[in-house]
Design a protein around this motif. Structure first.
Motif, mmCIF file in Angstrom:
data_model
loop_
_atom_site.group_PDB
_atom_site.id
_atom_site.type_symbol
_atom_site.label_atom_id
_atom_site.label_comp_id
_atom_site.label_asym_id
_atom_site.label_seq_id
_atom_site.Cartn_x
_atom_site.Cartn_y
_atom_site.Cartn_z
ATOM 1 N N ASN A 134 12.046 28.966 -26.076
ATOM 2 C CA ASN A 134 11.834 27.528 -26.251
ATOM 3 C C ASN A 134 10.689 27.247 -27.222
ATOM 4 N N LEU A 135 9.680 28.091 -27.233
ATOM 5 C CA LEU A 135 8.566 27.926 -28.158
ATOM 6 C C LEU A 135 9.026 28.146 -29.593
ATOM 7 N N ASN A 136 9.936 29.086 -29.801
ATOM 8 C CA ASN A 136 10.450 29.355 -31.147
ATOM 9 C C ASN A 136 11.360 28.244 -31.656
ATOM 10 N N LEU A 137 11.893 27.429 -30.771
ATOM 11 C CA LEU A 137 12.729 26.313 -31.191
ATOM 12 C C LEU A 137 11.910 25.155 -31.771
ATOM 13 N N LEU A 138 10.624 25.125 -31.487
ATOM 14 C CA LEU A 138 9.759 24.059 -31.979
ATOM 15 C C LEU A 138 9.407 24.273 -33.446
ATOM 16 N N SER A 139 8.991 23.201 -34.096
ATOM 17 C CA SER A 139 8.543 23.322 -35.479
ATOM 18 C C SER A 139 7.246 24.114 -35.524
ATOM 19 N N ALA A 140 6.883 24.575 -36.703
ATOM 20 C CA ALA A 140 5.699 25.422 -36.843
ATOM 21 C C ALA A 140 4.429 24.666 -36.453
ATOM 22 N N PHE B 229 0.834 -1.199 0.000
ATOM 23 C CA PHE B 229 0.000 0.000 0.000
ATOM 24 C C PHE B 229 0.868 1.249 0.000
ATOM 25 N N TRP B 230 1.874 1.276 0.871
ATOM 26 C CA TRP B 230 2.748 2.452 0.954
ATOM 27 C C TRP B 230 3.558 2.620 -0.328
ATOM 28 N N PHE B 231 4.028 1.524 -0.880
ATOM 29 C CA PHE B 231 4.831 1.570 -2.100
ATOM 30 C C PHE B 231 4.013 2.141 -3.259
ATOM 31 N N ILE B 232 2.806 1.626 -3.456
ATOM 32 C CA ILE B 232 1.955 2.100 -4.553
ATOM 33 C C ILE B 232 1.513 3.535 -4.314
ATOM 34 N N SER B 233 1.216 3.883 -3.064
ATOM 35 C CA SER B 233 0.774 5.248 -2.765
ATOM 36 C C SER B 233 1.887 6.265 -3.019
ATOM 37 N N ILE B 234 3.100 5.923 -2.661
ATOM 38 C CA ILE B 234 4.225 6.836 -2.906
ATOM 39 C C ILE B 234 4.510 6.931 -4.402
ATOM 40 N N LEU B 235 4.414 5.817 -5.120
ATOM 41 C CA LEU B 235 4.570 5.863 -6.576
ATOM 42 C C LEU B 235 3.495 6.735 -7.225
ATOM 43 N N ALA B 236 2.274 6.657 -6.702
ATOM 44 C CA ALA B 236 1.187 7.491 -7.226
ATOM 45 C C ALA B 236 1.500 8.968 -7.011
ATOM 46 N N LEU B 237 2.028 9.301 -5.856
ATOM 47 C CA LEU B 237 2.382 10.693 -5.584
ATOM 48 C C LEU B 237 3.500 11.165 -6.519
ATOM 49 N N VAL B 238 4.508 10.338 -6.715
ATOM 50 C CA VAL B 238 5.609 10.698 -7.618
ATOM 51 C C VAL B 238 5.092 10.859 -9.050
ATOM 52 N N TRP B 239 4.212 9.947 -9.478
ATOM 53 C CA TRP B 239 3.625 10.021 -10.814
ATOM 54 C C TRP B 239 2.874 11.345 -11.004
ATOM 55 N N ASN B 240 2.101 11.731 -10.009
ATOM 56 C CA ASN B 240 1.322 12.956 -10.125
ATOM 57 C C ASN B 240 2.187 14.200 -9.992
ATOM 58 N N ILE B 241 3.270 14.131 -9.234
ATOM 59 C CA ILE B 241 4.214 15.261 -9.186
ATOM 60 C C ILE B 241 4.853 15.450 -10.556
ATOM 61 N N LYS B 242 5.159 14.342 -11.228
ATOM 62 C CA LYS B 242 5.690 14.418 -12.589
ATOM 63 C C LYS B 242 4.689 15.108 -13.511
ATOM 64 N N GLY B 243 3.409 14.839 -13.313
ATOM 65 C CA GLY B 243 2.375 15.491 -14.105
ATOM 66 C C GLY B 243 2.304 16.985 -13.851
ATOM 67 N N VAL B 244 2.467 17.384 -12.593
ATOM 68 C CA VAL B 244 2.459 18.819 -12.264
ATOM 69 C C VAL B 244 3.650 19.515 -12.907
ATOM 70 N N ILE B 245 4.805 18.884 -12.874
ATOM 71 C CA ILE B 245 6.001 19.469 -13.500
ATOM 72 C C ILE B 245 5.795 19.608 -15.004
ATOM 73 N N SER B 246 5.196 18.607 -15.629
ATOM 74 C CA SER B 246 4.900 18.667 -17.059
ATOM 75 C C SER B 246 3.906 19.780 -17.364
ATOM 76 N N PHE B 247 2.875 19.904 -16.541
ATOM 77 C CA PHE B 247 1.874 20.957 -16.725
ATOM 78 C C PHE B 247 2.510 22.336 -16.620
ATOM 79 N N ILE B 248 3.335 22.535 -15.620
ATOM 80 C CA ILE B 248 4.001 23.827 -15.436
ATOM 81 C C ILE B 248 4.925 24.116 -16.619
ATOM 82 N N GLY B 249 5.603 23.074 -17.118
ATOM 83 C CA GLY B 249 6.480 23.260 -18.274
ATOM 84 C C GLY B 249 5.727 23.671 -19.526
ATOM 85 N N ILE B 250 4.531 23.133 -19.713
ATOM 86 C CA ILE B 250 3.739 23.482 -20.897
ATOM 87 C C ILE B 250 3.125 24.871 -20.753
#
Length: 160
Positions: A57-63, A29-50
């Motif tokens: 950085n936007l100009n470096l992308l293709s059109a 339970f603890w292992f899966i719960s901590i993995l879930a938290l890490v997974w969702n933190i990764k999502g927050v970092i991705s959201f903030i990056g977008i």
């Protein structure tokens, strides 16, 4: 008489120890719960990056990718944020062993379906980003598995 008192005290201690053992969640339970938290933190970092991508950085992308990122409606960005932060809240509630975690994961799962539907069906992001549909499906599968995990655990004795 002393024997009966000792027997009763030992019986009560054994019951107390057994209830104490039953009230603790397993290590998985603890292992899966901590993995879930890490997974969702990764999502927050991705959201903030977008959301906060710099113009350089936007100009470096293709059109096409630039158009793809700049044409995201505000409502879809809000659904994405709602999904990500609901996942974080659900993970924290899961770690706190709260019954509400299943409901929050359900909200995150539904908003994830809406978000992925927009990108896969309406915007056809696979053609734009040249990725396959497997990667977005991973998000759906993980979101569903977290919902099932929280739903199955909220019936256990160690949940509040």
């Amino acid at each position: 008489m002393v024997f009966l008192i000792r027997y009763f005290i030992n019986l009560q201690l054994n019951l107390l120890i057994m209830s104490e053992l039953k009230s603790k969640p397993p290590l998985s339970f603890w292992f899966i719960s901590i993995l879930a938290l890490v997974w969702n933190i990764k999502g927050v970092i991705s959201f903030i990056g977008i959301i906060f991508i710099s113009d350089e950085n936007l100009n470096l992308l293709s059109a096409t990718k630039k158009e793809y990122l700049t044409s995201i409606p505000v409502m879809i960005s809000a659904v994405y944020a709602f999904s990500i932060f609901a996942g974080i809240i659900g993970s924290v509630l899961l770690l706190l062993k709260r019954n509400e975690s299943a409901l929050i994961f359900l909200v995150a799962f539904i908003s994830q379906i809406v978000y992925q539907h927009y990108f896969l069906v309406i915007q056809e992001s696979i053609k734009i980003t040249s990725t396959n549909a497997f990667y977005p499906l991973i998000y759906e599968i993980v979101s569903f598995l977290l919902l099932v995990f929280a739903s199955s655990n909220h019936k256990e004795e160690y949940f509040n």
